[in-house]
Design an enzyme around this catalytic site. Sequence first.
Site, short mmCIF file in Angstrom:
data_model
loop_
_atom_site.label_atom_id
_atom_site.label_comp_id
_atom_site.label_asym_id
_atom_site.label_seq_id
_atom_site.Cartn_x
_atom_site.Cartn_y
_atom_site.Cartn_z
N LEU A 114 -14.88 5.56 -4.59
CA LEU A 114 -13.50 5.15 -4.35
C LEU A 114 -13.11 3.92 -5.15
O LEU A 114 -13.83 2.93 -5.17
CB LEU A 114 -13.34 4.86 -2.85
CG LEU A 114 -11.95 4.52 -2.38
CD1 LEU A 114 -11.05 5.74 -2.53
CD2 LEU A 114 -11.99 4.08 -0.92
N ARG B 262 -0.63 9.40 -0.78
CA ARG B 262 -1.76 9.89 -1.56
C ARG B 262 -1.66 11.36 -1.94
O ARG B 262 -2.08 11.76 -3.03
CB ARG B 262 -3.05 9.66 -0.78
CG ARG B 262 -3.39 8.20 -0.71
CD ARG B 262 -4.59 7.95 0.19
NE ARG B 262 -4.88 6.51 0.20
CZ ARG B 262 -5.78 5.95 0.99
NH1 ARG B 262 -6.46 6.68 1.87
NH2 ARG B 262 -5.99 4.65 0.94
N PHE C 213 0.85 -1.19 0.00
CA PHE C 213 0.00 0.00 0.00
C PHE C 213 0.88 1.24 0.00
O PHE C 213 2.05 1.18 0.41
CB PHE C 213 -0.91 0.00 1.25
CG PHE C 213 -2.37 -0.04 0.92
CD1 PHE C 213 -2.99 -1.24 0.60
CD2 PHE C 213 -3.14 1.12 0.89
CE1 PHE C 213 -4.34 -1.29 0.28
CE2 PHE C 213 -4.48 1.08 0.57
CZ PHE C 213 -5.09 -0.13 0.27
N HIS D 131 -8.17 11.43 -2.17
CA HIS D 131 -7.71 10.12 -2.62
C HIS D 131 -7.49 10.18 -4.12
O HIS D 131 -8.34 10.67 -4.84
CB HIS D 131 -8.75 9.05 -2.27
CG HIS D 131 -8.27 7.65 -2.43
ND1 HIS D 131 -7.99 7.11 -3.67
CD2 HIS D 131 -8.01 6.69 -1.52
CE1 HIS D 131 -7.57 5.86 -3.49
NE2 HIS D 131 -7.58 5.57 -2.21
N GLU E 70 -6.79 1.97 -3.34
CA GLU E 70 -5.34 2.00 -3.57
C GLU E 70 -4.79 0.58 -3.74
O GLU E 70 -3.71 0.39 -4.29
CB GLU E 70 -4.70 2.68 -2.36
CG GLU E 70 -3.25 3.07 -2.52
CD GLU E 70 -2.80 3.92 -1.34
OE1 GLU E 70 -3.49 4.91 -1.00
OE2 GLU E 70 -1.77 3.60 -0.74
N ARG F 75 -2.61 11.17 5.68
CA ARG F 75 -2.74 9.81 6.20
C ARG F 75 -2.27 8.80 5.17
O ARG F 75 -2.52 8.95 3.98
CB ARG F 75 -4.20 9.53 6.56
CG ARG F 75 -4.46 8.11 6.97
CD ARG F 75 -5.88 7.87 7.43
NE ARG F 75 -6.88 7.93 6.39
CZ ARG F 75 -7.09 6.97 5.48
NH1 ARG F 75 -6.33 5.89 5.47
NH2 ARG F 75 -8.04 7.11 4.58
N HIS G 232 -11.68 12.64 0.49
CA HIS G 232 -11.74 11.30 1.06
C HIS G 232 -11.67 11.26 2.58
O HIS G 232 -12.43 10.55 3.21
CB HIS G 232 -10.59 10.48 0.46
CG HIS G 232 -10.56 9.06 0.88
ND1 HIS G 232 -11.63 8.21 0.67
CD2 HIS G 232 -9.60 8.31 1.50
CE1 HIS G 232 -11.33 7.00 1.15
NE2 HIS G 232 -10.12 7.04 1.67
N GLN H 41 -7.61 14.95 3.02
CA GLN H 41 -7.00 14.10 2.00
C GLN H 41 -7.89 13.92 0.77
O GLN H 41 -9.06 13.60 0.90
CB GLN H 41 -6.71 12.73 2.59
CG GLN H 41 -6.13 11.74 1.60
CD GLN H 41 -5.59 10.51 2.31
OE1 GLN H 41 -6.32 9.58 2.60
NE2 GLN H 41 -4.31 10.52 2.61
#
Lengths: 578, 240
Positions: free
Chosen positions: A247, A281, A115, A237, A250, A393, A351, A235
Amino acid sequence: MIHQFETVIIGSGGAGLYAALEASKNSNTAVLSKLYPIRSHTGAAQGGISAALGNVEEDKPEWHAFDTVKGGDYLVDQKAASILAEEAIQAVYDLENRGLPFNRTPEGRIDQRRFGGHTRNFGEGPVRRACYAADRTGHMILQTLYQQCIKNEVSFFDEFQVVDLILEGTKCSGVVVVELATGKLHIFSAKAVLFATGGFGRMFKITSNAYANSGDGPAVCARRGIPLEDMEFFQFHPTGIKGLGILISEAVRGEGGILRNRDGERFMEEYSPTLLDLAPRDIVARSMLTEVRNGMGIRGDRQIDDYLHLDATHLGKDTLMKKLPDISEFCKTYLGIDPADDPIPVLPTAHYAMGGIPTDEHGRVILDNKGTIVDGLYAAGECACVSVHGANRLGTNSLLDLVVFGRRAGKHIAQYAKGADGVKVDESAADEARQWIEQITDGSEGPHGGHITDEMQTTMMEKVGIYRNEKEMQEAVDEIQDLRNRYRDVRVQDTSSTFNTDLLEIIELGNLLDLSLLTAASALDRKESRGAHSREDYPERDDDNFLKHSLAYLEEDTVRLDYKDVDTSIWEPKPRTY
Amino acid sequence: MNIIVKVQRYNPETDDKPYFQEFTVEVDPNERLLDALMKVKRFQDGSLGFRKSCAHGVCGSDAMRINGKDGLACKTLVKEVVEKDGDTVTVEPLRFMPVQRDLIVDQSEFFEKYRSIKPYVINDEEVEEGERLQSQEERMVFDDTTNCILCASCYSACPVLEENSDFIGPAAIAQAFRFLADSRDLGFKERLKILDAPDGVWPCQNHFQCTKSCPRSILITKRINSIKKMLNNQKKQQES
């Protein structure tokens, strides 16, 4: 009506349910949710939950903590990040033991995948750290925790919307809520109140967030004098479905998916030579916007809604079916394409709120930069700011935040509620909330909230989005203030007291407007670029002046900003390259 | 394009019985039915009552009957329904649950039945360290049933419930399978008396309406039949 409990938890997502499991062991606990409990947005989290189990390759909690700190552009409180990374391992085992159906390795252990921003040995290269259950890990966590709540007979109050917090000085004694079914106001008096109300992405036009993500907890706290921390960090995304914002995990890139521009180039090679598509991100989202601005979007017209391709065609049908089934289905449902055959058109989507209600490591709410605790008041999950996410994050750390800090808050509450004195609340505690609701429902003619919602979301998207500057953010502050003025005249069209969802939406809109103002004002005041906060007029990080958390106080119609120190006791801030 | 959304309305405070109201809504064919309902709510009639949250088919809030078929408004594109049934879309609340307001139904009994099958892993054996092991094959046996979002589409679609309102319904049984088929679960006996009861699995007559309606592609009928088989095998073992 006044209900007496020792502990009241607002919100039944991952953090609320985990806290409920712990708190209810030792205190009379009620969980209030504006939805049915199983409908919370934790269920939409897809890709995974990170823990340095080392099931498929060497890993260490220390590496995880460091990645979290660096990923957050050094605005992370480092002891909190260490707790997150260390307690992750047992948290994942606990979830598994309680029945969570993780994907497995050939040896039958919990499988792990890559990730963004998660690396081995302090940034050498990607590491397989994300434990996952296909691409519905959040759904499985929510289900598993709800199942455990059924097993442990936790008391739920479904479809109760929080509207006020009852504070006496620095002591919390309950909440005021409206019951959707009847429109009646209820007071829940409690020694301990935990807010676990989730995010507030609905202040933006294009978002992965649910309609329910209106930041009820933070807004209620802000109106009662509690500051909100680091609100300027929101954030985006990188991979939302073009136009819809839904979404696309990721995990697609974790499994090998590649972002491509109109020439088919893997443009992340240019922006992040080491981690490529698995850079954090904020970096990927900015890189995508830069491509679009340079005319390298798929249409190439440099418009803000031009998009890029997420290419998963080389992953093979088997991997897509076993590891990414839901996103394959989203593509089929909403785009009419199969990601095994065609690239997915994507664009960054609002996000996750890194900021929120300031708390310590036990979830206790903090009132100022001197660390003053509000007795009996707790927050956990996305609505809270511990801060383990800092300025950006990392993927998978939100689910981890829920279970680690939801659990810690629940444990602390169980102890606190046993020792604390009882609280006394009378009906007058609901007076202000009653006046507010009576005003909205007084039957007079007024504008409806629909247009105000639209304008707020457009303003925030265009002026407090991925790239920001002084002029636009000042405009945003002014526009949001104007919308807040118009909001005062808003009236319900639905005059019924039975399931009045109109009233609910207007309450939510009020919350989003207050949080939009706090976000825009905090962003305007931070004259540097850090993590998700990228200013065209201040492109560099400025540790001398801004290595500090913001605390935004809502004082009537103005925002007062204060700051507090960041815990940098373990790793010295360094330039952030990947 | 313009579509007509024909919605069943009901407010217990003012209406003796439900009635239909039509709204003309301008939509893009690629939009969701939920988007059309939101346009009504935000710009035409704020009093329209329905539940919604995630808007992409994972929370289960907006299950309703759409042109007589049960499903999620956020997973139904306008163009799909229009292509099939023309540009008037009829929207009604789910069946077999009391209507509380417009499209909002009381799901307490549905959740009561779900809870009755003990929907959690039953296994009190201590785990010595870390995780319980489970092979990839064992994990895949019950994979589809873990998708369930308890939206109650299958419940509303089930013809058996028309006749027998005490039937525990397809969702509860599919969730029983999710645990019974999990190699980590030891709860067969505890769930037996609910599943083997007259209103347990046996009223199911394989209409397959649950499977057809499921927005999460769960093979519900197949799972119900698997449980019937488990129960029959157990009886054979007891007899022999």
